[in-house]
Write an enzyme that holds these catalytic residues in place. Structure first.
Site, PDB file in Angstrom:
ATOM      1  N   ASP A 169      26.892  -5.016  36.218  1.00 50.92           N
ATOM      2  CA  ASP A 169      28.479  -3.870  36.871  1.00 50.92           C
ATOM      3  C   ASP A 169      27.889  -2.263  36.190  1.00 50.92           C
ATOM      4  O   ASP A 169      26.607  -2.781  36.075  1.00 50.92           O
ATOM      5  CB  ASP A 169      29.586  -4.610  35.508  1.00 50.92           C
ATOM      6  CG  ASP A 169      29.267  -4.399  34.126  1.00 50.92           C
ATOM      7  OD1 ASP A 169      27.683  -4.067  33.660  1.00 50.92           O
ATOM      8  OD2 ASP A 169      29.783  -4.861  33.219  1.00 50.92           O
ATOM      9  N   ASN A 177      34.839   7.356  32.959  1.00 51.41           N
ATOM     10  CA  ASN A 177      36.364   7.620  33.454  1.00 51.41           C
ATOM     11  C   ASN A 177      36.775   8.236  31.792  1.00 51.41           C
ATOM     12  O   ASN A 177      37.286   8.752  32.507  1.00 51.41           O
ATOM     13  CB  ASN A 177      36.989   6.127  33.559  1.00 51.41           C
ATOM     14  CG  ASN A 177      37.257   5.727  34.513  1.00 51.41           C
ATOM     15  OD1 ASN A 177      37.161   6.012  35.491  1.00 51.41           O
ATOM     16  ND2 ASN A 177      36.736   3.868  34.957  1.00 51.41           N
ATOM     17  N   ASP A 186      36.682   6.666  40.367  1.00 49.64           N
ATOM     18  CA  ASP A 186      37.371   5.852  42.032  1.00 49.64           C
ATOM     19  C   ASP A 186      35.571   5.860  42.933  1.00 49.64           C
ATOM     20  O   ASP A 186      35.171   5.405  43.240  1.00 49.64           O
ATOM     21  CB  ASP A 186      38.026   6.025  42.366  1.00 49.64           C
ATOM     22  CG  ASP A 186      39.408   5.071  41.762  1.00 49.64           C
ATOM     23  OD1 ASP A 186      39.302   5.037  40.685  1.00 49.64           O
ATOM     24  OD2 ASP A 186      40.334   5.935  41.952  1.00 49.64           O
ATOM     25  N   ASP A 212      34.838  -3.362  37.408  1.00 48.38           N
ATOM     26  CA  ASP A 212      32.876  -2.004  38.252  1.00 48.38           C
ATOM     27  C   ASP A 212      32.680  -3.960  38.349  1.00 48.38           C
ATOM     28  O   ASP A 212      30.908  -3.026  38.080  1.00 48.38           O
ATOM     29  CB  ASP A 212      33.356  -1.113  37.264  1.00 48.38           C
ATOM     30  CG  ASP A 212      32.949  -1.774  36.110  1.00 48.38           C
ATOM     31  OD1 ASP A 212      33.406  -2.655  35.653  1.00 48.38           O
ATOM     32  OD2 ASP A 212      32.197  -1.778  35.214  1.00 48.38           O
TER      33      ASP A 212
END
Length: 291
Positions: A169, A177, A186, A212
């Protein structure tokens, strides 16, 4: 802060563009997944205000964000000076002619534009694709991963061959974010998937497991080869330039490796073992491989 604009990965169209007057948008990522919007009006507006023909209720979407208009029998995507921009495939869209298969991103919603003589068939094909593909990253989803693992797990057991699994990940993805906005997040997911997908062979799978977290399954690969591949992936991501709206984002990943063991009852046991190693990697400082 105002969230940055975002880009999307282009995909091959389902069919050739045709000025047939038979077109639609299909939501492939975001709210109302799978919904079909017919483009039967000469002008179709998209935005947050309820008087738009396609309403997208999200803070990242402007009140009157974009429109799709008809000219000489073809459809054009037009941005209406939106705050976060309208994107057609990998480019900022101002006024662009649409071709069947194009991806349109408005806020965090992704539409696929479909046109042609058999729109219903194209739509149903797209719905099927959505069941096995993540709309944002365009990688196989968890369902496709588990189907692949079921087959390869049984085959590896039957023939006494190795089956390698890499779980990884993005390090501190929540911080990305929080600091840059979800549209930037994104972009990072899409770009990372694009970079890694080029290293995957036909007999392997690279899939989004959730959030993720990604998974790579390597049938018949020797343990040393799996470790070397994982380290290559880690290095590629660390050295790749993730640049979004003139902002460079440092991205690294943590990886865990597991191999088929006789004690494992099924594919979930292989994933669990790789996940344990992934968290060892994170606890050891991140941006590393644990096997």
């Amino acid at each position: 802060m105002v969230e940055a604009k975002t880009r999307i990965t282009s995909v091959k169209g389902i069919m050739e563009s045709s000025p047939s007057g038979n077109e639609c948008l299909v939501v492939i990522h975001g709210h109302d997944l799978g919904r079909k919007h017919e483009l039967s009006e000469a002008v179709v507006t998209l935005g947050r205000e309820p008087d738009n023909l396609i309403v997208i209720d999200a803070d990242s979407v402007s009140r009157n964000h974009a429109r799709i208009e008809t000219f000489n029998g073809f459809k054009y995507l037009v941005d209406l000076n939106s705050t976060n921009g309208t994107y057609l495939n990998d480019a900022v869209a101002m006024r662009e002619q649409l071709t069947s298969g194009d991806l349109i991103k408005v806020g965090d919603t992704i539409f696929k534009y479909l046109a042609g003589s058999d729109i219903e068939q194209a739509y149903h094909e797209e719905i099927y694709t959505m069941t096995v593909t993540d709309g944002l990253t365009q990688t196989p989803n968890k369902r496709a991963l588990m189907d692949f693992l079921d087959r390869e797990f049984s085959r590896a057991r039957r023939y006494g061959r190795n089956l390698g699994c890499i779980m990884f990940d993005i390090d501190h993805f929540k911080r990305i974010n929080d600091d840059y906005g979800h549209l930037t997040g994104d972009y990072v997911l899409r770009e990372l998937a694009h970079v890694i997908r080029r290293r995957i062979r036909k007999d392997e799978i690279f899939a989004l497991y959730g959030g993720d977290e990604f998974c790579i399954v390597l049938p018949e690969a020797e343990p040393n080869g799996v470790l070397e591949f994982a380290e290559t992936i880690r290095s590629i991501v660390e050295n790749h330039v993730f640049e979004f709206e003139s902002e460079r984002i440092k991205v690294t990943i943590s990886l865990g490796i597991a191999h088929l063991q006789s004690s494992m009852e099924g594919p979930k046991g292989l994933i669990k073992a790789a996940d344990v190693k992934l968290y060892e990697s994170k606890n050891a400082g991140r941006n590393r491989v644990c096997a």
